[in-house]
Design a protein around this motif. Structure first.
Motif, mmCIF file in Angstrom:
data_model
loop_
_atom_site.group_PDB
_atom_site.id
_atom_site.type_symbol
_atom_site.label_atom_id
_atom_site.label_comp_id
_atom_site.label_asym_id
_atom_site.label_seq_id
_atom_site.Cartn_x
_atom_site.Cartn_y
_atom_site.Cartn_z
ATOM 1 N N HIS A 64 60.927 -9.993 27.856
ATOM 2 C CA HIS A 64 60.841 -8.761 29.028
ATOM 3 C C HIS A 64 62.427 -8.769 29.452
ATOM 4 N N GLN A 65 62.842 -7.405 29.454
ATOM 5 C CA GLN A 65 64.197 -7.308 29.955
ATOM 6 C C GLN A 65 64.501 -6.561 31.019
ATOM 7 N N SER A 66 63.663 -5.371 31.015
ATOM 8 C CA SER A 66 64.004 -4.526 31.938
ATOM 9 C C SER A 66 62.655 -3.682 32.261
ATOM 10 N N TYR A 67 62.745 -2.711 33.282
ATOM 11 C CA TYR A 67 61.797 -1.785 33.565
ATOM 12 C C TYR A 67 61.221 -0.810 32.499
ATOM 13 N N GLY A 68 62.164 -0.438 31.538
ATOM 14 C CA GLY A 68 61.978 0.398 30.646
ATOM 15 C C GLY A 68 61.167 -0.165 29.447
ATOM 16 N N PHE A 133 53.587 -9.319 28.441
ATOM 17 C CA PHE A 133 55.059 -9.965 28.406
ATOM 18 C C PHE A 133 54.771 -11.466 28.959
ATOM 19 N N PRO A 134 54.634 -12.393 27.825
ATOM 20 C CA PRO A 134 54.281 -13.759 28.218
ATOM 21 C C PRO A 134 55.288 -14.571 29.050
ATOM 22 N N GLU A 135 56.465 -14.143 29.199
ATOM 23 C CA GLU A 135 57.191 -14.753 29.954
ATOM 24 C C GLU A 135 56.882 -14.752 31.639
ATOM 25 N N GLY A 136 55.806 -13.752 31.825
ATOM 26 C CA GLY A 136 55.470 -13.434 33.167
ATOM 27 C C GLY A 136 56.490 -12.639 33.933
ATOM 28 N N PRO A 141 69.337 -12.692 33.062
ATOM 29 C CA PRO A 141 70.337 -11.485 32.945
ATOM 30 C C PRO A 141 71.002 -11.740 31.667
ATOM 31 N N ASP A 142 71.429 -12.562 30.920
ATOM 32 C CA ASP A 142 72.105 -12.270 30.005
ATOM 33 C C ASP A 142 71.091 -12.115 28.648
ATOM 34 N N GLY A 143 69.899 -11.836 28.998
ATOM 35 C CA GLY A 143 68.836 -11.602 27.842
ATOM 36 C C GLY A 143 68.113 -12.737 27.139
ATOM 37 N N SER A 144 68.475 -13.920 27.596
ATOM 38 C CA SER A 144 67.746 -14.895 27.280
ATOM 39 C C SER A 144 66.349 -15.251 27.529
ATOM 40 N N VAL A 145 65.404 -15.651 26.800
ATOM 41 C CA VAL A 145 64.168 -15.746 27.111
ATOM 42 C C VAL A 145 63.805 -17.113 27.939
ATOM 43 N N ILE A 146 63.070 -16.868 28.964
ATOM 44 C CA ILE A 146 62.565 -18.098 29.898
ATOM 45 C C ILE A 146 61.145 -18.429 28.898
ATOM 46 N N GLU A 218 59.543 -18.544 19.246
ATOM 47 C CA GLU A 218 60.680 -18.709 18.410
ATOM 48 C C GLU A 218 60.696 -17.456 17.557
ATOM 49 N N ILE A 219 59.664 -16.933 17.072
ATOM 50 C CA ILE A 219 59.736 -15.808 16.629
ATOM 51 C C ILE A 219 60.661 -14.707 17.122
ATOM 52 N N ILE A 220 60.165 -14.388 18.602
ATOM 53 C CA ILE A 220 60.836 -13.295 19.535
ATOM 54 C C ILE A 220 62.153 -13.574 19.469
#
Length: 224
Positions: A64-68, A133-136, A141-146, A218-220
């Motif tokens: 999940h990176q943005s509203y879009g 969106f499993p991150e919740g 901000p740099d696009g990294s996944v939490i 890991e896949i994502i």
């Protein structure tokens, strides 16, 4: 949905609630319009669309990176879709009404939400599509996944449906959390081969969810 949740057992559905969503035919008309505009302004590119299943219950799990994100990733998925969205977002002016019309269901991010889970399981067993969106919440901000929560995997295990892992790339730069409106840029949506949850013999559901969520993450992240 957190890893500590216990998925509710099936209960009789009773009278079906009336969905206040846009009719599917209207949503289908909107897809090419959104796609055309997104390709012009954000050079939107979809990769791996051949991996999207056509007729089974399906969970789409993406970073999940943005509203879009919900709009961009569902353009090629030409089936009725429901989204599990943060319950507080439904109280936001304009946005709350819009996401409800597009098929979003409220989910309590913190703690158990058996009603939303039960509703989603019923939809999946009826060959529907759920976007999670499993991150919740948004990633960094740099696009990294939490760290991802185990809800998508546990739901897939309970409903016996596959997961379609999706990587969203570039949306954090196009529409950062600090911006009210998106800016010009490039967004890529990558659809990976479907992911089948594999519970090992004698393995508890919680341990399976933890292990398979790591594999999903890991896949994502492999396409970031």
């Amino acid at each position: 949905m957190s890893e500590s949740e216990t998925l509710p057992k099936d209960t009789p559905a009773g009278p079906k609630r009336v969905e206040k969503t846009l009719p599917q035919w209207f949503i289908n008309l909107l897809r090419p319009v959104v796609n055309f505009g997104s390709r012009i302004f954000w050079r939107l590119e979809h990769k791996g669309v051949e991996n999207i299943p056509g007729n089974s219950g399906l969970i789409i799990a993406a970073n999940h990176q943005s509203y879009g994100d919900p709009f961009w990733l569902t353009i090629p998925v030409k089936r009725p879709i429901r989204f599990l969205a943060w319950s507080e977002a439904f109280a936001w002016p304009v946005v709350g009404k819009a996401i409800r019309l597009l098929g979003a269901w409220p989910l309590q991010i913190e703690g158990s939400d058996p009603a939303a889970i039960r509703r989603s399981l019923t939809w999946l067993r009826d060959r529907g599509v759920i976007v999670i969106f499993p991150e919740g919440r948004r990633g960094l901000p740099d696009g990294s996944v939490i760290r991802m929560k185990g809800g998508a995997v546990r739901m897939a295990l309970e409903a016996q449906v596959p997961i379609l892992p999706v990587t969203i790339r570039g949306a954090n730069r196009v529409w950062p959390a600090t911006n009210f409106f998106p800016r010009l840029g490039k967004v890529e949506i990558i659809y990976h081969p479907v992911f089948h949850v594999e519970q090992q013999p004698g393995e508890e559901a919680r341990a399976c969810a933890r292990r398979e969520t790591e594999r999903l993450s890991e896949i994502i992240q492999s396409a970031l």
